[in-house]
Design a protein around this motif. Structure first.
Motif, PDB file in Angstrom:
ATOM      1  N   ALA A 167       0.826  -1.205   0.000  1.00  0.00           N
ATOM      2  CA  ALA A 167       0.000   0.000   0.000  1.00  0.00           C
ATOM      3  C   ALA A 167       0.865   1.262   0.000  1.00  0.00           C
ATOM      4  O   ALA A 167       0.545   2.251  -0.670  1.00  0.00           O
ATOM      5  CB  ALA A 167      -0.937  -0.009   1.205  1.00  0.00           C
ATOM      6  N   PRO A 195      -5.856  -1.730   0.765  1.00  0.00           N
ATOM      7  CA  PRO A 195      -5.730  -1.027   2.044  1.00  0.00           C
ATOM      8  C   PRO A 195      -4.693  -1.672   2.956  1.00  0.00           C
ATOM      9  O   PRO A 195      -4.707  -2.885   3.157  1.00  0.00           O
ATOM     10  CB  PRO A 195      -7.146  -1.131   2.642  1.00  0.00           C
ATOM     11  CG  PRO A 195      -7.738  -2.340   1.990  1.00  0.00           C
ATOM     12  CD  PRO A 195      -7.149  -2.422   0.627  1.00  0.00           C
ATOM     13  N   PHE A 230      -8.481  -1.936   9.096  1.00  0.00           N
ATOM     14  CA  PHE A 230      -8.072  -1.323   7.839  1.00  0.00           C
ATOM     15  C   PHE A 230      -8.948  -0.105   7.548  1.00  0.00           C
ATOM     16  O   PHE A 230     -10.114  -0.062   7.969  1.00  0.00           O
ATOM     17  CB  PHE A 230      -8.242  -2.307   6.672  1.00  0.00           C
ATOM     18  CG  PHE A 230      -7.439  -3.564   6.794  1.00  0.00           C
ATOM     19  CD1 PHE A 230      -6.216  -3.687   6.152  1.00  0.00           C
ATOM     20  CD2 PHE A 230      -7.908  -4.639   7.541  1.00  0.00           C
ATOM     21  CE1 PHE A 230      -5.469  -4.856   6.252  1.00  0.00           C
ATOM     22  CE2 PHE A 230      -7.169  -5.813   7.643  1.00  0.00           C
ATOM     23  CZ  PHE A 230      -5.948  -5.917   6.996  1.00  0.00           C
ATOM     24  N   PRO A 231      -8.422   0.864   6.803  1.00  0.00           N
ATOM     25  CA  PRO A 231      -9.285   1.939   6.335  1.00  0.00           C
ATOM     26  C   PRO A 231     -10.316   1.386   5.359  1.00  0.00           C
ATOM     27  O   PRO A 231     -10.028   0.452   4.606  1.00  0.00           O
ATOM     28  CB  PRO A 231      -8.325   2.914   5.646  1.00  0.00           C
ATOM     29  CG  PRO A 231      -7.146   2.074   5.273  1.00  0.00           C
ATOM     30  CD  PRO A 231      -7.032   1.017   6.334  1.00  0.00           C
ATOM     31  N   VAL A 245     -12.452   1.254   2.035  1.00  0.00           N
ATOM     32  CA  VAL A 245     -12.263   1.673   0.649  1.00  0.00           C
ATOM     33  C   VAL A 245     -13.609   1.614  -0.066  1.00  0.00           C
ATOM     34  O   VAL A 245     -14.311   0.596  -0.001  1.00  0.00           O
ATOM     35  CB  VAL A 245     -11.247   0.766  -0.076  1.00  0.00           C
ATOM     36  CG1 VAL A 245     -11.124   1.159  -1.545  1.00  0.00           C
ATOM     37  CG2 VAL A 245      -9.881   0.828   0.605  1.00  0.00           C
ATOM     38  N   ALA A 275      -9.624  -1.491  -5.337  1.00  0.00           N
ATOM     39  CA  ALA A 275      -8.804  -2.289  -4.421  1.00  0.00           C
ATOM     40  C   ALA A 275      -8.799  -3.754  -4.833  1.00  0.00           C
ATOM     41  O   ALA A 275      -9.802  -4.284  -5.328  1.00  0.00           O
ATOM     42  CB  ALA A 275      -9.310  -2.160  -2.986  1.00  0.00           C
TER      43      ALA A 275
END
Length: 298
Positions: A63, A70, A91-92, A94, A195
């Motif tokens: 990343a 992510p 995780f962020p 997406v 992603a």
């Protein structure tokens, strides 16, 4: 579950501001989307044993290099995982959705993504899969299913008659493999892949194995279990825009497709089919995709 989730988020200095929404797409992990005071995040509980720390290190480095996946957030103590009996990472979130089908344009993008992975992957020690050993082990196990003898005979002949091709495959350029590049591991927004997810099968091997796996999944996703030629060509074209395939790699693509199909079939038939009540080898989608993919690359 709510208290457990709040405790996980506290390790990251996050406060939940809404309910958790389960995210579908994988049976090996428990994944939820959660609204927090610092934006939406994804909390993932790793239910399948494996080298989770290696996977998280790899994905984080990937990343950072700009690859669309992510990377894990770090806890307030700098860890990628929350301690506990079951590994948990955050995780962020997406934006994007799993595509309903693989289109030619998405196949081009998927090919580019795999080539980008193969040319930018961080240097990480990864497990290596001995696929021939898995096949030899599978045909030595009991297989009380209709068509079981045909399956054994096919695998035995494959290992014997195509040994030279398999040797050539193993000698090709190798590196990090995603190994699970199907549409359910893609997020798409406005026609663009945002992603590539789920590096749980991360391993090291001949790079064209990732393409072979992608072609195999194209077949599994079809009622006739044949990978569409236009999608195969589109994915190869996208891949070639980033990383050109050598003549030796192109020559080995078909045996790679056949190999990954047989290995997938062997795993399902030997380890899962009897316990799930399946009575025939024909019930195995990977076996049907192996046969449907014969000769797709000339």
């Amino acid at each position: 579950m709510t208290a457990e989730l709040d405790a996980v988020l506290d390790h990251y200095g996050l406060m939940r501001t809404g309910p958790a929404t389960p995210l579908t797409g994988g049976a090996d992990n428990d994944t939820v989307r959660v609204a927090t005071d610092k934006g939406d995040v994804v909390v993932r509980r790793y239910l399948r044993p494996g080298p989770v720390r290696t996977e998280l290190r790899f994905v984080e480095a990937l990343a950072r290099r700009g690859f669309p996946t992510p990377g894990p957030l770090r806890t307030h103590t700098g860890e990628r995982l929350v301690p506990g009996d079951v590994p948990v990472a955050v995780f962020p979130f997406v934006e994007g959705a799993v595509p309903a089908e693989m289109t030619a344009e998405l196949a081009v993008q998927c090919g580019r993504l795999l080539a980008t992975l193969h040319t930018t992957a961080p240097d990480e020690r990864l497990p290596v899969i001995d696929r021939r050993a898995r096949l030899r082990k599978a045909i030595g196990e009991p297989l009380d299913l209709d068509g079981g003898e045909e399956f054994r005979d096919t695998v035995s002949a494959f290992l014997r008659d195509r040994a030279g091709e398999l040797d050539a495959l193993e000698a090709l350029p190798s590196g990090a493999l995603h190994h699970d590049p199907h549409r359910h591991n893609l997020l798409v927004a406005d026609g663009e892949i945002t992603a590539l997810l789920d590096f749980g099968e991360l391993n090291r091997g001949p790079l064209i194995v990732d393409l072979a796996r992608a072609f195999h999944y194209l077949a599994v996703d079809r009622d006739d279990f044949r990978p569409p030629g236009d999608l195969v060509a589109a994915m190869l074209g996208g891949y070639g825009r980033v990383r050109g395939l050598s003549p030796a790699e192109r020559a080995s693509l078909q045996v790679a497709v056949d190999l990954v199909g047989l290995v997938d079939a062997a795993e399902f038939l030997v380890e899962h089919a009897p316990g799930l009540g399946y009575g025939s080898v024909e019930s195995c989608h990977s076996w049907r995709a192996f046969r449907g993919s014969a000769g797709i690359l000339g």
